[in-house]
Design a protein around this motif. Structure first.
Motif, mmCIF file in Angstrom:
data_model
loop_
_atom_site.group_PDB
_atom_site.id
_atom_site.type_symbol
_atom_site.label_atom_id
_atom_site.label_comp_id
_atom_site.label_asym_id
_atom_site.label_seq_id
_atom_site.Cartn_x
_atom_site.Cartn_y
_atom_site.Cartn_z
ATOM 1 N N GLY A 219 0.804 -1.217 0.000
ATOM 2 C CA GLY A 219 0.000 0.000 0.000
ATOM 3 C C GLY A 219 0.834 1.261 0.000
ATOM 4 O O GLY A 219 0.468 2.271 -0.613
ATOM 5 N N CYS A 220 1.980 1.205 0.686
ATOM 6 C CA CYS A 220 2.843 2.394 0.786
ATOM 7 C C CYS A 220 3.724 2.588 -0.441
ATOM 8 O O CYS A 220 3.860 3.712 -0.947
ATOM 9 C CB CYS A 220 3.722 2.295 2.035
ATOM 10 N N TYR A 221 4.326 1.492 -0.922
ATOM 11 C CA TYR A 221 5.396 1.632 -1.907
ATOM 12 C C TYR A 221 5.034 1.161 -3.314
ATOM 13 O O TYR A 221 5.757 1.473 -4.258
ATOM 14 C CB TYR A 221 6.643 0.892 -1.425
ATOM 15 N N TRP A 222 3.903 0.430 -3.456
ATOM 16 C CA TRP A 222 3.506 0.026 -4.803
ATOM 17 C C TRP A 222 2.301 0.834 -5.274
ATOM 18 O O TRP A 222 2.366 1.566 -6.254
ATOM 19 C CB TRP A 222 3.206 -1.472 -4.860
ATOM 20 N N THR A 223 1.167 0.725 -4.555
ATOM 21 C CA THR A 223 0.004 1.532 -4.931
ATOM 22 C C THR A 223 0.192 2.990 -4.528
ATOM 23 O O THR A 223 -0.407 3.882 -5.121
ATOM 24 C CB THR A 223 -1.276 0.988 -4.268
ATOM 25 N N LYS A 224 1.004 3.225 -3.486
ATOM 26 C CA LYS A 224 1.326 4.564 -2.979
ATOM 27 C C LYS A 224 0.094 5.356 -2.543
ATOM 28 O O LYS A 224 0.058 6.566 -2.601
ATOM 29 C CB LYS A 224 2.101 5.355 -4.043
ATOM 30 N N GLU A 225 -0.942 4.611 -2.088
ATOM 31 C CA GLU A 225 -2.161 5.263 -1.596
ATOM 32 C C GLU A 225 -2.302 5.163 -0.081
ATOM 33 O O GLU A 225 -3.182 5.792 0.498
ATOM 34 C CB GLU A 225 -3.389 4.638 -2.270
ATOM 35 N N LEU A 226 -1.449 4.385 0.547
ATOM 36 C CA LEU A 226 -1.504 4.230 2.003
ATOM 37 C C LEU A 226 -0.494 5.162 2.658
ATOM 38 O O LEU A 226 0.687 5.167 2.294
ATOM 39 C CB LEU A 226 -1.208 2.780 2.387
ATOM 40 N N LYS A 227 -0.964 5.967 3.605
ATOM 41 C CA LYS A 227 -0.107 6.880 4.344
ATOM 42 C C LYS A 227 -0.003 6.395 5.789
ATOM 43 O O LYS A 227 -0.992 5.948 6.375
ATOM 44 C CB LYS A 227 -0.670 8.303 4.322
ATOM 45 N N PHE A 228 1.185 6.485 6.335
ATOM 46 C CA PHE A 228 1.382 5.989 7.702
ATOM 47 C C PHE A 228 0.534 6.749 8.723
ATOM 48 O O PHE A 228 0.211 6.220 9.782
ATOM 49 C CB PHE A 228 2.860 6.051 8.079
ATOM 50 N N LYS A 229 0.159 7.978 8.401
ATOM 51 C CA LYS A 229 -0.689 8.733 9.334
ATOM 52 C C LYS A 229 -2.100 8.123 9.440
ATOM 53 O O LYS A 229 -2.849 8.433 10.371
ATOM 54 C CB LYS A 229 -0.779 10.193 8.902
ATOM 55 N N GLN A 230 -2.455 7.254 8.468
ATOM 56 C CA GLN A 230 -3.748 6.569 8.529
ATOM 57 C C GLN A 230 -3.730 5.372 9.479
ATOM 58 O O GLN A 230 -4.789 4.905 9.903
ATOM 59 C CB GLN A 230 -4.138 6.062 7.130
ATOM 60 N N MET A 231 -2.552 4.872 9.804
ATOM 61 C CA MET A 231 -2.443 3.624 10.550
ATOM 62 C C MET A 231 -3.103 3.660 11.934
ATOM 63 O O MET A 231 -3.772 2.693 12.316
ATOM 64 C CB MET A 231 -0.974 3.218 10.670
ATOM 65 N N PRO A 232 -2.934 4.736 12.739
ATOM 66 C CA PRO A 232 -3.587 4.726 14.059
ATOM 67 C C PRO A 232 -5.100 4.537 13.964
ATOM 68 O O PRO A 232 -5.691 3.782 14.749
ATOM 69 C CB PRO A 232 -3.222 6.094 14.640
ATOM 70 N N GLN A 233 -5.746 5.208 12.990
ATOM 71 C CA GLN A 233 -7.192 5.075 12.841
ATOM 72 C C GLN A 233 -7.565 3.664 12.389
ATOM 73 O O GLN A 233 -8.569 3.094 12.849
ATOM 74 C CB GLN A 233 -7.690 6.113 11.825
ATOM 75 N N MET A 234 -6.750 3.087 11.502
ATOM 76 C CA MET A 234 -7.009 1.717 11.048
ATOM 77 C C MET A 234 -6.878 0.733 12.200
ATOM 78 O O MET A 234 -7.693 -0.181 12.356
ATOM 79 C CB MET A 234 -6.027 1.339 9.936
#
Length: 422
Positions: A251-266
């Motif tokens: 999600g971070c390095y291939w699709t590049k749509e995942l941001k680490f700032k989203q992780m706490p909410q997830m």
């Protein structure tokens, strides 16, 4: 015990959450039987119910689903399915089921899968001329694959209740899940011939290769999970941990749509859902303890033995019982209520493999999510798309019938469930 059962269903019909119904039912039994000396063991039984290493897989699998949603992986999986079968007659219907099969190998939850896939597939199918109710109903049946093809939260819960290997239960679902997908394809082919479904857009070889290369890394997630278990490199919990890392990296390095700032909410959402499931498991441990103490399994076994004289007859009878239960009670609560009663009968009286029994139980209860009067998956799809649940059931009735055919085959031929189990 009759008072306990009556009080349990009374509390449940009053709208009390099923986990609290189980806890209160156990307390009512103690009071009615005059066994309040059991009360000190009450919290110990609850703790013992969740004191299992295998249950750690649940929050990890849920987290994988959250990461997948946030990382744009679902859309790429749909594109991948389109590259394979999109140009066939009724192509989008095939894509719907095939994409659900791919997604189910990551999500593992029927209702979550329906909610996600209905947003993606139903509008596209409508634009191509498909009936909205059919498109929404087909998506709901595609979501049925979620709890069957690993990872599966229901299989993890069953494994803990039945005290069998979580990895074995997950592997038991692969062959039935693939068979169900192929049977759904046959139904689509037949209905496509009758109703003249439109063919999908044809893609050039260059376009297909581009789509496959763009989406292929997303398939590393199920490959890592299932491959590590099948290869003996990891158990289910360890595979789930590695799978969550793989999902985050893709999600971070291939699709590049995942941001680490989203992780706490997830993680928070995954934690809340996991807490709900684990509280159900803890409550089930107490209620099962009460059932065993009250010798309920023995009484039920005597009644069933008077009807079912062999394992196949018993399994067919269980299919009917569980399908009725599944129409009014959600999957995991239904699992928790029935397994402590029926599993000892299956294993001890009819010598049925607990893993085979678990596959049949889970598929029955999931099919109940697609049956009136509740049909939770239909209501989820309706809430997302605006379709009508009653009509959804009627226009997709062939899928219900073929699912019942699979259940009969699984009941008669246990090797279909156990083919990949060591």
């Amino acid at each position: 015990m009759a008072l306990t059962v009556g009080a349990f269903f009374g509390i449940m019909l009053a709208g009390v959450p099923i986990a609290l119904c189980l806890c209160l039912g156990a307390l009512i039994y103690m009071a009615a039987a005059g066994n309040m000396q059991l009360l000190p063991n009450y919290p110990l039984q609850m703790f013992g119910g969740v004191d299992s290493y295998g249950l750690i897989a649940i929050p990890l699998f849920i987290l994988i689903g959250e990461i997948m949603n946030g990382g744009g992986i679902t859309r790429r999986i749909v594109d991948l399915a389109m590259a394979f079968v999109g140009s066939l007659k009724g192509g989008l219907a095939y894509v719907n089921i095939l994409a659900n099969m791919f997604v189910s190998s990551i999500l593992g939850s029927a209702t979550a899968q329906v909610a996600i896939m209905a947003q993606v597939m139903v509008p596209e199918m409508e634009r191509k001329g498909y009936d909205k109710d059919f498109a929404a109903g087909l998506t709901a049946y595609g979501g049925m694959l979620g709890p069957i093809i690993p990872p599966s939260v229901m299989f993890v819960v069953y494994a803990v209740l039945a005290q069998v290997s979580v990895s074995d239960m997950l592997m038991s679902g692969i062959v039935p899940g693939v068979l169900l997908t192929l049977l759904f394809f046959l139904v689509i082919a037949g209905m496509g011939f009758v109703y003249n479904y439109p063919a999908g857009d044809k893609l050039s070889l260059r376009e297909r290769v581009k789509i496959v290369l763009g989406a292929a890394p997303t398939l590393l997630i199920p490959i890592v999970i299932v491959g590590s278990i099948l290869g003996g490199f990891a158990n289910a919990t360890e595979a789930a941990a590695v799978g969550s890392v793989a999902a985050a990296l893709i999600g971070c390095y291939w699709t590049k749509e995942l941001k680490f700032k989203q992780m706490p909410q997830m993680m928070l959402r995954a934690g809340v859902y996991s807490a709900i499931v684990l509280f159900l498991v803890a409550a089930a441990a107490v209620f099962s303890w009460v059932l065993v103490y009250g010798k309920v399994p023995q009484a039920v076994a005597a009644s069933i033995q008077a009807i079912a004289k062999d394992p196949v007859t018993f399994m067919l009878l269980v299919n009917v019982i569980l399908l009725v239960i599944g129409t009014v009670i959600d999957g995991i609560p239904g699992l928790i209520m029935t397994v402590p009663i029926l599993l000892p009968i299956a294993a001890e009286v009819y010598n049925i493999d607990p893993r085979h029994f678990g596959v049949v139980v889970v598929i029955n209860l999931v099919l109940g999510l697609l049956s009136p009067p509740v049909g939770l998956c239909f209501f989820v799809a309706a809430a997302v798309t605006g379709a009508k649940p009653g009509r959804m059931f009627m226009v997709t009735l062939p899928f219900f019938i073929i699912s019942c055919v699979l259940l009969v085959l699984l009941s008669i031929y246990p090797w279909l469930s156990l083919a990949l189990v060591k």
